[in-house]
Scaffold this motif. Structure first.
Motif, mmCIF file in Angstrom:
data_model
loop_
_atom_site.group_PDB
_atom_site.id
_atom_site.type_symbol
_atom_site.label_atom_id
_atom_site.label_comp_id
_atom_site.label_asym_id
_atom_site.label_seq_id
_atom_site.Cartn_x
_atom_site.Cartn_y
_atom_site.Cartn_z
ATOM 1 N N GLY A 110 1.028 -1.155 0.281
ATOM 2 C CA GLY A 110 -0.016 -0.332 0.166
ATOM 3 C C GLY A 110 1.112 1.290 -0.388
ATOM 4 N N ALA A 111 1.772 1.692 1.076
ATOM 5 C CA ALA A 111 2.987 2.576 0.335
ATOM 6 C C ALA A 111 3.624 2.574 -0.564
ATOM 7 N N LEU A 112 4.031 1.265 -1.519
ATOM 8 C CA LEU A 112 4.168 1.328 -2.366
ATOM 9 C C LEU A 112 3.444 2.514 -3.467
ATOM 10 N N MET A 113 2.463 2.003 -3.594
ATOM 11 C CA MET A 113 1.574 1.952 -4.560
ATOM 12 C C MET A 113 1.191 3.599 -4.343
ATOM 13 N N ALA A 114 1.124 3.937 -2.820
ATOM 14 C CA ALA A 114 1.031 5.154 -2.802
ATOM 15 C C ALA A 114 1.640 6.570 -3.039
ATOM 16 N N ILE A 115 3.184 5.865 -2.487
ATOM 17 C CA ILE A 115 4.777 7.243 -2.920
ATOM 18 C C ILE A 115 4.648 6.821 -4.351
ATOM 19 N N SER A 116 4.585 6.300 -4.686
ATOM 20 C CA SER A 116 5.549 5.544 -6.245
ATOM 21 C C SER A 116 3.894 6.406 -7.425
ATOM 22 N N ARG A 117 3.124 6.337 -6.831
ATOM 23 C CA ARG A 117 1.752 7.738 -7.357
ATOM 24 C C ARG A 117 2.014 8.798 -7.143
ATOM 25 N N PHE A 118 2.206 8.954 -5.872
ATOM 26 C CA PHE A 118 2.435 10.443 -5.998
ATOM 27 C C PHE A 118 4.129 10.681 -6.212
#
Length: 346
Positions: A110-118
């Motif tokens: 979840g963190a990887l997706m959130a940070i990557s998208r941001f």
């Protein structure tokens, strides 16, 4: 051309011992690969010193210090907001800044997706990134997305996933026109909910090689090159397949250790059993792509061992080598233009 891959060295259940070992091994696989280990510099150096590295290998290793680590159970929103010097965030920043061509992490999904998208943002024309992975089949493997990033996707979004996945498979697997199946509860046209039926109609109107509905058991028959589904169903199918593989291995081991006769039989057929175990090993297919971002990000299993994490690095290398982000952007633009022509002719 040198391919640079940033590795979230501190991420995952096993962290630096596994990520550094896999990173070193990957350098032996690709002569033009450079790895950037991101994490606690002292710990990374300590792990590197356990290995005897030749000058060629040493010259293709860099370390970027990061003072924080995101735990596997940490809230993605808090990780995004509060841990700007985490190994995951810094590794992704390297991709954004053009200092790395791809990033690999075994950390919090979840963190990887959130940070990557941001940090990286999505490709123009793509509303949401999706997670695509490989799944073993009777004739090799197939690809499937979404595997959990989006649990309630509308028809337009599912078509976007098809574009993302089809393009990735085309260039990483060298398949000119990947076949696409839409996961459903049956192959008949009348089956499925309205969301699925609308998606099917849109796929029929696209330039993609859509071949129709497929059922859950068809995934493992390798009937198509790409399976498109909502993240909710995709994640369940993925975890179920991994569970079945482990169950089969358990019962085989139990059967061949039952008594002295079965143990002797196990020795005789050990090469066959080894091949069987290897073909179903989830680690062989480790490395899920976060497609739709303006950069290559690969998610490894959190509990990956060295062999498994190496597969994720290999996936990152391949996607960076074929410049998959640019290829996807071109495919999305072509599809949008094609859709405009259809709309104008109606």
């Amino acid at each position: 051309m040198t391919i640079k891959v940033s590795i979230d060295a501190s991420g995952g259940d096993k962290g630096i011992p596994v990520t550094v070992s896999a990173g070193i091994q990957s350098l032996g696989c690709f002569s033009d690969l450079h790895v950037i280990f991101v994490g606690n510099e002292e710990s990374i150096n300590t792990e590197l010193q356990k290995n005897i590295l030749n000058k060629n290998i040493q010259s293709r290793i860099s370390i970027v210090h990061a003072s924080e680590t995101i735990s596997m159970h940490e809230s993605p929103s808090l990780a995004l907001r509060n841990k700007k010097d985490s190994s995951m965030r810094v590794a992704i920043n390297l991709v954004k800044d053009g200092k790395a061509d791809a990033c690999v992490s075994a950390g919090n999904t979840g963190a990887l997706m959130a940070i990557s998208r941001f940090v990286l943002k999505t490709i123009s024309g793509i509303s949401r990134p999706a997670i695509m992975g490989r799944i073993p089949t009777t004739n090799g493997h197939t690809h499937m997305l979404d595997l959990g990033a989006n649990i309630d996707s509308k028809p337009d979004t599912l078509v976007e996933f098809a574009i993302l996945g089809s393009t990735a498979v085309k260039y990483t697997e060298n398949i000119s026109s990947p076949t696409i199946g839409l996961l459903n509860i049956g192959e008949e046209e009348i089956k499925g909910n309205e969301n699925i039926k609308q998606t099917a109609e849109l796929l029929k109107q696209s330039k993609l090689n859509y071949v129709g509905y497929i059922e859950g058991d068809d995934i493992f028959k390798g009937k198509v090159d790409l399976v498109v589904c909502n993240g909710f169903e995709g994640n369940i199918a993925l975890k179920a397949s991994e569970g079945v593989a482990k169950m089969m291995s358990h019962y085989l081991k139990k059967a061949f250790t039952k008594n002295i006769f079965t143990k002797v039989g196990a020795i005789i057929v050990s090469p066959i059993l080894k091949d069987f175990k290897t073909s179903l090993d989830p680690g062989l297919y480790n490395g899920a792509s976060l497609l739709g971002l303006k950069g290559v990000v690969i998610k490894s299993h959190g509990g990956a061992d060295t062999f498994s994490f190496l597969q994720a690095i290999k996936e990152a290398y391949i996607e960076a080598q074929v410049i998959i982000t640019e290829k996807i952007s071109e495919s999305v633009s072509e599809q949008l233009e094609f859709q405009k022509l259809i709309n104008n002719n109606e």
